[in-house]
Enzyme design. Sequence first.
Site, mmCIF file in Angstrom:
data_model
loop_
_atom_site.group_PDB
_atom_site.id
_atom_site.type_symbol
_atom_site.label_atom_id
_atom_site.label_comp_id
_atom_site.label_asym_id
_atom_site.label_seq_id
_atom_site.Cartn_x
_atom_site.Cartn_y
_atom_site.Cartn_z
ATOM 1 N N THR A 57 -4.171 7.224 9.261
ATOM 2 C CA THR A 57 -4.359 6.186 8.203
ATOM 3 C C THR A 57 -5.834 5.887 8.118
ATOM 4 O O THR A 57 -6.747 6.106 9.231
ATOM 5 C CB THR A 57 -3.389 5.109 8.424
ATOM 6 O OG1 THR A 57 -3.642 4.202 7.397
ATOM 7 C CG2 THR A 57 -3.758 4.597 9.823
ATOM 8 N N GLY A 58 -6.343 5.171 6.993
ATOM 9 C CA GLY A 58 -7.792 5.018 7.070
ATOM 10 C C GLY A 58 -8.380 5.494 5.758
ATOM 11 O O GLY A 58 -7.751 5.824 4.699
ATOM 12 N N THR A 64 -1.626 3.706 4.693
ATOM 13 C CA THR A 64 -0.430 4.654 4.432
ATOM 14 C C THR A 64 0.413 4.436 5.573
ATOM 15 O O THR A 64 0.434 4.123 6.689
ATOM 16 C CB THR A 64 -1.157 6.057 4.653
ATOM 17 O OG1 THR A 64 -2.288 6.120 3.784
ATOM 18 C CG2 THR A 64 -0.117 7.089 4.618
ATOM 19 N N SER A 115 0.752 -1.137 -0.039
ATOM 20 C CA SER A 115 0.022 0.023 -0.052
ATOM 21 C C SER A 115 0.683 1.261 -0.045
ATOM 22 O O SER A 115 0.140 2.390 0.001
ATOM 23 C CB SER A 115 -0.982 0.181 1.134
ATOM 24 O OG SER A 115 -0.110 -0.408 2.433
ATOM 25 N N ARG A 171 -8.226 10.313 -8.465
ATOM 26 C CA ARG A 171 -8.509 10.506 -7.129
ATOM 27 C C ARG A 171 -7.162 10.954 -6.353
ATOM 28 O O ARG A 171 -6.395 10.192 -6.311
ATOM 29 C CB ARG A 171 -9.229 8.956 -6.542
ATOM 30 C CG ARG A 171 -9.513 9.186 -5.329
ATOM 31 C CD ARG A 171 -8.485 8.451 -4.084
ATOM 32 N NE ARG A 171 -9.140 8.430 -2.695
ATOM 33 C CZ ARG A 171 -8.175 8.104 -1.658
ATOM 34 N NH1 ARG A 171 -7.011 7.770 -2.061
ATOM 35 N NH2 ARG A 171 -8.773 7.880 -0.561
ATOM 36 N N THR A 217 1.856 7.014 0.319
ATOM 37 C CA THR A 217 0.868 5.888 0.093
ATOM 38 C C THR A 217 0.630 5.805 -1.611
ATOM 39 O O THR A 217 0.535 6.591 -2.342
ATOM 40 C CB THR A 217 -0.483 6.275 0.719
ATOM 41 O OG1 THR A 217 -1.604 5.044 0.501
ATOM 42 C CG2 THR A 217 -1.076 7.668 0.489
#
Length: 337
Positions: A252-253, A201, A50, A229, A219
């Site tokens: 992060t998330g 991330t 990621s 995006r 990320t």
Amino acid sequence: EVHTPIVISTWRFIEAVKVAAWHVMEEGGSAVDAVVHGCSTCELLQCDGSVGYGGSPDESGETTLDAMIMDGTNMNVGAVGALRSVKGAIEAAKLVMEHTEHTLLVGDQASQFALALGLPGPANLSTADSLKAWSVWRESGCQPNYWCNVVPDSSVGCGPYRVSHLSQRMTDNKCEISDGTDSEQCGSSSSKAVGFQNHDTISMAVIDKRGRIAAGTSTNGASHKIPGRVGDGPIAGAAAYADDDVGACGATGDGDVMMRFLPCYQVVESMRQGMDPASAAKDAIARIRRKYPSFIGAVFAVNRLGVHAGACHGWLFQYSVQDATMNDVQVFTVHPD
Ligand code: SD4
């Protein structure tokens, strides 16, 4: 007890923390350089798939990168979004910070800028693995004309990030989609939960020997994102924030939701007002949860003394720390509230 210098990173990005910790502790280097070295390490290692090239292909199969570096001494920031054809995303962000008056460059022009200033490339950010992951996704749960039919029972369109009015509009458009193929480009209508498993991330904060504080992120964003995006990674105050006077934060998330709240700005400002790191972290998560009860995300907070804490919602969160009192990296586990 003196906790600084200190390096903190989201998740178990042990190697990245070690490299950054070595830089500030053994070499007496700057917080900014430590964050860049740490995040670069993850980019090269393709941490969790990621971070860096070869991960999280978008709907068209391409990997693009987001990164940011923030210098908490002077509140200078450099960032890149939707970076293509350059693997060194955080290095590119640092070039933006140090060689321009801008904060954020995006897309092809960000790559051109980074290449012009000497970063290696152009490089293909796809790998056999990322292309495979993309074709598996395309083939799974994808029915003929799925794209053109309005999704039966959910508000989710073809890819997990498209909502129904958009797929309706694409219907009007005779299903012409980004890669020029027909209506088969689609994935499971199952929602974000699927996307989140590889949605991690690296967000890192460092306090160096001189008390300088920096934070940064790198990320490849969210799998199956709509091309173009950009997530929270390169947004100052969203996925990271730092201020020498106060401390730092990393997040992060679900960047699409979290960036609406600038959770890391919130954490640092709460600490500035006197909140301890644990309360500040919890509060930032609670503010998001109130409006988005099913969001998935986490933050860590560290004050200028090196006291740290984390908070999360919707998943178990881990963050990694090495401070002046530790011989090795320690991983802290945070349970959702
Ligand atoms: C994003 N926030 O692009 C990033 C991904 C992430 O943990 O943090 N995953 O939305």
